[in-house]
Design a protein around this motif. Sequence first.
Motif, PDB file in Angstrom:
ATOM      1  N   ALA B 106       0.795  -1.383   0.060  1.00 50.94           N
ATOM      2  CA  ALA B 106       0.077   0.147  -0.107  1.00 50.94           C
ATOM      3  C   ALA B 106       0.971   1.335  -0.033  1.00 50.94           C
ATOM      4  CB  ALA B 106      -0.826  -0.021   1.286  1.00 50.94           C
ATOM      5  N   PHE B 107       1.985   1.393   0.841  1.00 52.54           N
ATOM      6  CA  PHE B 107       2.764   2.473   1.016  1.00 52.54           C
ATOM      7  C   PHE B 107       3.271   2.756  -0.631  1.00 52.54           C
ATOM      8  CE2 PHE B 107       3.460   1.511   5.458  1.00 52.54           C
ATOM      9  CZ  PHE B 107       3.023   2.686   6.106  1.00 52.54           C
ATOM     10  N   GLU B 112       3.363   5.537  -5.916  1.00 56.73           N
ATOM     11  CA  GLU B 112       3.545   5.583  -7.254  1.00 56.73           C
ATOM     12  C   GLU B 112       2.335   6.207  -7.702  1.00 56.73           C
ATOM     13  OE1 GLU B 112       6.367   4.615  -8.918  1.00 56.73           O
ATOM     14  OE2 GLU B 112       5.953   2.059  -9.132  1.00 56.73           O
ATOM     15  N   GLY B 113       1.071   6.342  -6.965  1.00 60.12           N
ATOM     16  CA  GLY B 113       0.090   7.221  -7.337  1.00 60.12           C
ATOM     17  C   GLY B 113      -0.737   6.178  -8.036  1.00 60.12           C
ATOM     18  N   ARG B 114      -0.806   4.807  -7.784  1.00 57.57           N
ATOM     19  CA  ARG B 114      -1.288   3.891  -8.388  1.00 57.57           C
ATOM     20  C   ARG B 114      -2.554   3.465  -7.695  1.00 57.57           C
ATOM     21  NH1 ARG B 114       1.351   1.699 -12.390  1.00 57.57           N
ATOM     22  NH2 ARG B 114       0.285  -0.207 -12.473  1.00 57.57           N
ATOM     23  N   ARG B 138       7.495   8.119   5.872  1.00 50.96           N
ATOM     24  CA  ARG B 138       8.953   8.827   5.784  1.00 50.96           C
ATOM     25  C   ARG B 138       9.860   7.969   5.219  1.00 50.96           C
ATOM     26  NH1 ARG B 138      13.310  10.069   8.003  1.00 50.96           N
ATOM     27  NH2 ARG B 138      12.910   8.555   9.558  1.00 50.96           N
ATOM     28  N   ARG B 139       9.984   6.830   5.603  1.00 51.61           N
ATOM     29  CA  ARG B 139      11.098   5.968   5.273  1.00 51.61           C
ATOM     30  C   ARG B 139      11.082   5.753   3.907  1.00 51.61           C
ATOM     31  NH1 ARG B 139       9.847   2.719   9.868  1.00 51.61           N
ATOM     32  NH2 ARG B 139      10.787   3.697  11.692  1.00 51.61           N
ATOM     33  N   TRP B 140       9.738   5.259   3.603  1.00 48.71           N
ATOM     34  CA  TRP B 140       9.418   4.820   2.123  1.00 48.71           C
ATOM     35  C   TRP B 140       9.905   6.132   1.069  1.00 48.71           C
ATOM     36  CZ3 TRP B 140       9.199   0.188  -0.147  1.00 48.71           C
ATOM     37  CH2 TRP B 140       8.735  -0.762   0.724  1.00 48.71           C
ATOM     38  N   ARG B 141       9.417   7.491   1.554  1.00 48.85           N
ATOM     39  CA  ARG B 141       9.694   8.466   0.972  1.00 48.85           C
ATOM     40  C   ARG B 141      11.297   8.855   0.738  1.00 48.85           C
ATOM     41  NH1 ARG B 141       5.233  11.576  -0.354  1.00 48.85           N
ATOM     42  NH2 ARG B 141       3.576  11.482   1.341  1.00 48.85           N
ATOM     43  N   ARG B 142      12.015   8.403   1.660  1.00 50.97           N
ATOM     44  CA  ARG B 142      13.214   8.741   1.866  1.00 50.97           C
ATOM     45  C   ARG B 142      13.811   7.693   0.559  1.00 50.97           C
ATOM     46  NH1 ARG B 142      17.545   9.783   5.774  1.00 50.97           N
ATOM     47  NH2 ARG B 142      19.247  10.079   4.362  1.00 50.97           N
ATOM     48  N   LEU B 143      13.498   6.450   0.666  1.00 47.63           N
ATOM     49  CA  LEU B 143      13.954   5.400  -0.276  1.00 47.63           C
ATOM     50  C   LEU B 143      13.611   6.051  -1.645  1.00 47.63           C
ATOM     51  CD1 LEU B 143      15.205   2.530  -0.834  1.00 47.63           C
ATOM     52  CD2 LEU B 143      12.955   1.616  -0.826  1.00 47.63           C
TER      53      LEU B 143
END
Lengths: 197, 317
Positions: B106-107, B112-114, B138-143
Amino acid sequence: MELRHLPDHEVASLAARGREPAFRELLRRYQGPVFSLVYRMVRDRATAEDLAQEAFVRAFQAIGTFDPAFKFSSWIFKIAHNHTIDHLRKRKLDTVSLEGSPYSRDDEDEARTRMEVASAGETPEQVLEARELGSRLEEAIGRLRPEYRAVVLLRHVEGYAYDEIARILDLPLGTVKTFLHRARAQLKEMLEGVLES
Amino acid sequence: MSLSPRIGHLSPDEIQEFLEGGLSARQEAWVRGHLDVCPRCREEVQEWQGLFADLGGLGELVPREGFSEGVLARLRLNPSSVPRKGWWFLRLGPRRRVDTHLSARAFQEYLEGRLGRRAQERAEAHLAACSPCREEMRRWRRLWADLADLGHLSPSPQFAEGVLLRLRARSAEAPAPAPSPWPSIVRGVGRAQRLLPRSPRGWAVAGGLALAPALVATALAWAVFSHPLVSVETVLTYLLWKTSSALAGALAGAGGGFFENPLVAGLYSLFQGVARAPWLLGVGSFLFSLGCAVSVWLLYRQFTSPRESRRHAHVPS
């Protein structure tokens, strides 16, 4: 009209007629992206150059069969990826570190083939941080399965849509999604400490 | 599981199957035989047995008092969560949102805007209310940002020259095709081959196009020969007579109007014969129209729908 301003398919059709400037233009456009993909797949500069050059030679030899209805970039990536995967299968070279080429014969050779990661930082601290993060990320990508590596690079470095990646890698769309999700989840896990900061 | 006698040690899968009694009698006998002679696998099996014993000894944990009452109270609060009996279509309706943390998928779909509009709204509402998920995001965004910063790596400056050198060398190595003694025939055959269909669908189109005139010819033949006075012999005689008179007329340079031309007159009388059986003409026309429609449909399918071979660019091996 200058070749630089022509779309890919027109340059490719000029190349199909044997015009060397057209070959040079295609090389100028795609040598960086193709080399990057192959380099990150095999993690050895000399091998990557050899594989990428071979991919271009194969593509140029078959340029007469290129269908302008398709993207040239997808075509060249597909050839390069197939060639690289063949190489990895032959060598069984799935994961390597940034410490140097797995083919290196001595310390000097290993140092020469060590991965170079450019940084985009401004201050020395930022440069160091960016270098460290880049290194960790590059290392983490190197530890992924080759199939996962390819989807991540095509998606995040080249910016391809899922369906285009599916076409390049000859995989079903659902498999591409699954590979991407798993690859990123593994990357996140491997970079847990770095992403916390 | 395939387990055949071979040199080597037992794999973790084989050991687990063995301990769980999932092997056939023959496979189990083979494993036992192997364990008799292989101390390393014996040790491995003992370790797995220890793990199995530990797992088996985990025992049951008792919930706190009032657990059952709590479940029943929640059920009363949320009656829609109770499985209902009845027809499946009566159970259709808006599904309840399960208030758990967002999954890794889901993250990623969110970034990805999917996600669909409703799923995205739900995710945003959840992120607004759930601090662990915000932190995870926040971690996912950083990746994502780190991956986007990867960029391209440059090959050596001699890269392009190397490609062109190889290309020239390969072109020089490739033997020139031997000249054909009959180049025009080869060219003609090549052109003819290009006209041939290259796929089953192409052959279907060609078949469809050939079908219409064949059907018309059949209908006409049927209409002509179903007449009581018409037989193969009379038709041939008639055609011979008409052809010879037309040729004689042409050779004599006879003038006259279009309708006085013997060839036109002959064709006219032929169609008059056909017109004596109008229902056969109707059937012929219907079949002709049908054949044309099928041909047009096949052509449409041929040129509009993508084929497997057209979806991907040709790639040299």
